[in-house]
Design a protein around this motif. Structure first.
Motif, short mmCIF file in Angstrom:
data_model
loop_
_atom_site.label_atom_id
_atom_site.label_comp_id
_atom_site.label_asym_id
_atom_site.label_seq_id
_atom_site.Cartn_x
_atom_site.Cartn_y
_atom_site.Cartn_z
N SER A 50 0.87 -1.19 0.00
CA SER A 50 0.00 0.00 0.00
C SER A 50 0.89 1.22 0.00
N ASN A 89 -6.81 3.86 -2.27
CA ASN A 89 -7.39 3.42 -1.00
C ASN A 89 -6.31 2.69 -0.19
N GLU A 92 -7.70 -0.89 5.86
CA GLU A 92 -9.09 -1.34 6.02
C GLU A 92 -10.08 -0.18 6.02
N GLY A 95 -10.72 1.44 2.76
CA GLY A 95 -11.46 0.71 1.74
C GLY A 95 -10.59 -0.09 0.78
N GLN A 96 -9.34 -0.40 1.21
CA GLN A 96 -8.45 -1.16 0.33
C GLN A 96 -8.80 -2.64 0.41
N SER A 97 -9.23 -3.22 -0.71
CA SER A 97 -9.59 -4.64 -0.71
C SER A 97 -8.49 -5.52 -1.29
N VAL A 98 -7.63 -4.95 -2.14
CA VAL A 98 -6.52 -5.72 -2.70
C VAL A 98 -5.22 -5.14 -2.16
N LYS A 99 -4.44 -5.98 -1.49
CA LYS A 99 -3.25 -5.49 -0.79
C LYS A 99 -2.02 -5.47 -1.70
#
Ligand code: AMP
Length: 116
Positions: A50, A89, A92, A95-99
């Motif tokens: 991220s 994003n 958590e 709103g980050q869904s793909v790391k």
């Protein structure tokens, strides 16, 4: 390349994606669930979890993405003149869904602020 990272697999062509740009450091592809008429994700090929995981040695890569790839793609995708939203994003609550670090380019409609 990180184990079980879907964006690493896209970057290394292990799973298909609708690519719109590629160079030695970066790929960009259409989002699977577009939230706007133009919705593209720009990712480094190198696995970076991220924004928070970026290191000083990633300055050149980050500048390449933000100073070169994103504006070039915005022009090519036809959203530069009217404007677009660039989003990373993070974590958590972000709103980050793909790391795997990714920059959304969203355009082709009017964006609301604040987002939901
Ligand atoms: P975020 O929620 O900011 O982590 O964004 C992840 C984005 O990746 C979402 O907009 C998803 O629709 C998108 N996405 C997940 N898997 C794929 C895939 N295989 N190809 C293209 N986009 C994807």
């Amino acid at each position: 390349m990180a184990d079980n990272c879907i964006f690493c697999k896209i970057a290394h062509k292990e799973i298909p994606a609708n690519l719109v740009y590629e160079d030695d450091q970066v790929v960009a592809f259409k989002d699977l669930e577009p939230q706007a008429p133009v919705h593209v994700l720009v990712i480094p090929k190198k696995h970076v979890e991220s924004l928070l995981a970026l290191q000083p040695e990633d300055k050149e890569l980050t500048a390449h993405i933000l100073c070169e790839v994103v504006p070039q793609l915005a022009r090519e995708l036809g959203v530069a003149a009217d404007g677009f939203r660039g989003v990373a994003n993070t974590g958590e609550a972000g709103g980050q869904s793909v790391k795997h670090l990714h920059f959304h380019i969203l355009g082709g409609r009017s964006m609301q602020w604040p987002p939901g």
